[in-house]
Design a protein around this motif. Structure first.
Motif, PDB file in Angstrom:
ATOM      1  N   HIS A 250       0.815  -1.224  -0.076  1.00  0.00           N
ATOM      2  CA  HIS A 250      -0.081   0.025   0.106  1.00  0.00           C
ATOM      3  C   HIS A 250       0.822   1.308   0.027  1.00  0.00           C
ATOM      4  CE1 HIS A 250      -3.812  -1.944   0.447  1.00  0.00           C
ATOM      5  NE2 HIS A 250      -3.237  -2.915   1.219  1.00  0.00           N
ATOM      6  N   SER A 251       0.306   2.200  -0.422  1.00  0.00           N
ATOM      7  CA  SER A 251       1.260   3.627  -0.532  1.00  0.00           C
ATOM      8  C   SER A 251       1.499   4.274   0.560  1.00  0.00           C
ATOM      9  CB  SER A 251       0.536   4.619  -1.640  1.00  0.00           C
ATOM     10  OG  SER A 251      -0.824   4.959  -0.951  1.00  0.00           O
ATOM     11  N   LEU A 252       0.697   4.334   1.451  1.00  0.00           N
ATOM     12  CA  LEU A 252       0.599   4.896   2.802  1.00  0.00           C
ATOM     13  C   LEU A 252       0.680   6.489   2.793  1.00  0.00           C
ATOM     14  CD1 LEU A 252       3.432   2.834   5.129  1.00  0.00           C
ATOM     15  CD2 LEU A 252       0.840   2.626   4.509  1.00  0.00           C
ATOM     16  N   HIS A 354      -6.631  -0.591   4.175  1.00  0.00           N
ATOM     17  CA  HIS A 354      -8.077  -0.701   3.904  1.00  0.00           C
ATOM     18  C   HIS A 354      -8.872  -1.936   4.191  1.00  0.00           C
ATOM     19  CE1 HIS A 354     -11.729   0.609   1.723  1.00  0.00           C
ATOM     20  NE2 HIS A 354     -11.646  -0.701   1.431  1.00  0.00           N
ATOM     21  N   MET A 391     -14.426   9.898   6.776  1.00  0.00           N
ATOM     22  CA  MET A 391     -15.127   8.937   7.764  1.00  0.00           C
ATOM     23  C   MET A 391     -16.562   8.727   7.670  1.00  0.00           C
ATOM     24  SD  MET A 391     -12.893   7.293   9.213  1.00  0.00           S
ATOM     25  CE  MET A 391     -11.242   7.205   9.552  1.00  0.00           C
TER      26      MET A 391
END
Ligand SMILES: Cc1cc2nc3c(=O)[nH]c(=O)nc-3n(C[C@H](O)[C@H](O)[C@H](O)COP(=O)(O)OP(=O)(O)OC[C@H]3O[C@@H](n4cnc5c(N)ncnc54)[C@H](O)[C@@H]3O)c2cc1C
Ligand code: SF4
Length: 493
Positions: A250-252, A354, A391
């Motif tokens: 994942h890219s973070l 995710h 969110m």
């Protein structure tokens, strides 16, 4: 279009693209009251303050920087008209709209504008606002991964290639880029500890060295590192989870994007350039681009499109307050390995990728009937990249199905079999993913059937759940499963 003058930038508007020109005068406000209002993760408070202070230091004389208790207090001393890009929450947008001498401009930091989303939604008429359709529209409009009028490689979607279980030997993605702290971080840490000692603010989670970019230069370094080393492996296992590898490929970059340090289109163009140069396969690049101009923009626009009342949706009548062990990130209280691991990640890093959010934390909350707004508040406070706009749709809509299917076509509820297929958690767990009754019954498997039984009457009309509801009625021991799960209540599994 901006209008010059002094630009007030919020802590999630830190990039150069929130200004109209180099050298434009800037106002930055650090409000202590924001930290006092909610119990944020310690590392989230650190990241936001660090990014804000780094930006103030970088701008030097170009900026007026006001550390204050409230925004109102800080603004009282400002004697010139201000412009501001529309803030990212209903509360903040309402606040700035009511201020005299403040001109509110179009929001920035997303790939599609509000007008473009509105046009697309209007064209859909009464049909569902599906992410896939919005994404294809954005691909064409922004000319991303297009070969003329056709999608690159002849396909819009590489989900079948991109949903593989974890590879048996692990992913072996190169470690992600991490920042080095500096004296600004030292000061932030000192201030947060002092305020906490004084009883002025309280935090959840553990402190640790800052792990995400706080400056534009750091964000660019993290993006370059991701594109060069991790993007090629991003696609195939993006839905998989590995206990020994919490970040995989994942890219973070979500925290840097949401602070406004990166513009999504620069990430997209960098990823596409890697594909065009033969440095990353199409399935991975398409998978990544879909997350940004698809999912990220889609939830942003839905946040505004669905209106302020959307946050209160609760169509499954879920009314359980998240229990203390969950709220306090007490991973040690939990025996279920996947859930304990997920809580430990949140406690120690304020981050999980995710699928851990959706299929472990969110899935557990959905099965147990946690109140969606309480859960959204928990995610918002505990995750370094959590903001209201992202969110509310992700938790209320995608994860908890509390909108009755506006955002997701069916509830993201799954039993232990799914987690077992997509992770390596179950082998080392006290529970057995295939068991739904008995001492070693998997709480996710039993919880899945209990969730369906409780909500059968609400889900009956949904064709995507028909098979599951039919299987539910075939269970010989359903009453026993439901009675046991009812007994388990909100205790840690
Ligand atoms: C319950 C739940 C809560 C979430 N909360 C947040 C949140 O507070 N902030 C946040 O940025 N994302 C949130 N997401 C979306 C997603 O989980 C994170 O964006 C992602 O895990 C961030 O890690 P990454 O940068 O390594 O992402 P990658 O896997 O590398 O994905 C690339 C980028 O796509 C974007 N993205 C992908 N999916 C989404 C999505 N559903 N919504 C918005 N952006 C998306 C992010 O900017 C991310 O950086 C949530 C998802 C769920 C199911
Ligand atoms: S057996 Fe169940 S509780 Fe244990 S790790 Fe697997 S899914 Fe999670």
């Amino acid at each position: 279009m901006g209008t010059g003058g002094r630009r007030w930038i919020f802590a999630d508007q830190l990039g150069e693209h929130f200004l109209d020109a180099a050298g434009q005068p800037v106002l930055l406000i650090e409000s202590r009251a924001v930290l006092r209002r909610r119990r944020f993760h310690r590392q989230k408070a650190h990241l936001v303050l660090s990014a804000l202070r780094h930006r103030a230091a970088e701008l030097g004389d170009q900026a007026v920087f006001r550390p204050c208790d409230t925004y109102g207090e800080a603004l009282a001393g400002v004697r010139e008209p201000l412009t501001v890009c529309r803030p990212t929450s209903y509360a903040a947008a309402g606040f700035v709209a009511g201020l005299p001498d403040v001109t509110v401009l179009e929001p920035r930091g997303f790939a599609s504008s509000q007008a473009e989303f509105a046009r697309w939604a209007r064209e859909r008429g009464r049909r569902r606002l599906l992410m896939e359709d919005f994404y294809r529209d954005a691909r064409r409009r922004l000319d991303v991964l297009m070969d003329g009028a056709e999608p690159a490689g002849g396909r819009w979607n590489f989900d079948t290639e991109n949903r593989q279980p974890p590879p048996p030997g692990g992913l072996e993605a190169p470690r992600p880029w991490r920042p080095a702290e500096d004296e600004i971080d030292e000061r932030v840490r000192h201030d947060l500890s002092r305020w906490e000692r004084d009883g002025d603010v309280a935090f959840v989670g553990r402190d640790a060295p800052r792990a995400f970019p706080a400056t534009r230069a750091e964000a660019l370094a993290a993006l370059a590192d991701f594109v060069a080393h991790r993007l090629p492996g991003f696609g195939p296992h993006q839905d998989a989870m590995l206990a020994g590898d919490p970040v995989m490929a994942h890219s973070l970059l979500s925290a840097a994007l949401n602070l406004g340090l990166l513009d999504p289109m620069e990430c997209v163009r960098a990823a596409e350039a890697a594909y065009r140069a033969g440095r990353a396969p199409l399935a991975s690049v398409e998978g990544y681009v879909r997350q940004l101009i698809g999912w990220r923009d889609y939830v942003w626009h839905l946040y505004w499109h669905l209106g302020p009342s959307y946050r209160a949706e609760n169509r499954l009548a879920a009314d359980v307050r998240p229990p203390e062990w969950f709220r306090e990130l007490d991973a040690g209280a939990v025996r279920a390995r996947c859930l304990s691991w997920a809580l430990e990640q949140v406690r120690d890093h304020g981050f999980t990728h995710h699928i851990v959010r959706l299929m472990v934390l969110g899935n557990y909350a959905l099965q147990r009937g946690f109140h969606p707004a309480d859960l959204a508040d928990w995610f918002h406070r505990c995750f370094v990249d959590g903001y209201d706009w992202v969110m509310i749709p992700n938790v209320v809509g995608m994860s908890q199905y509390a909108d009755g299917g506006t955002l997701a076509t069916k509830p993201y509820a799954a039993g232990g079999a799914y987690i077992n297929r997509m992770s390596d958690f179950c082998g080392g767990c006290d529970y057995r993913p295939a068991e739904r009754t008995g001492d070693t019954a998997c709480p996710f498997t039993a919880g899945y059937w209990w969730f369906l039984a409780r909500n059968e009457h609400r889900l009956k009309g949904n064709p995507r759940v028909t098979v599951q509801l039919r299987n539910l009625r075939r269970l010989p021991d359903l009453d026993e499963v439901c009675a046991r799960e009812q007994d388990r209540g909100t205790g840690p599994p």
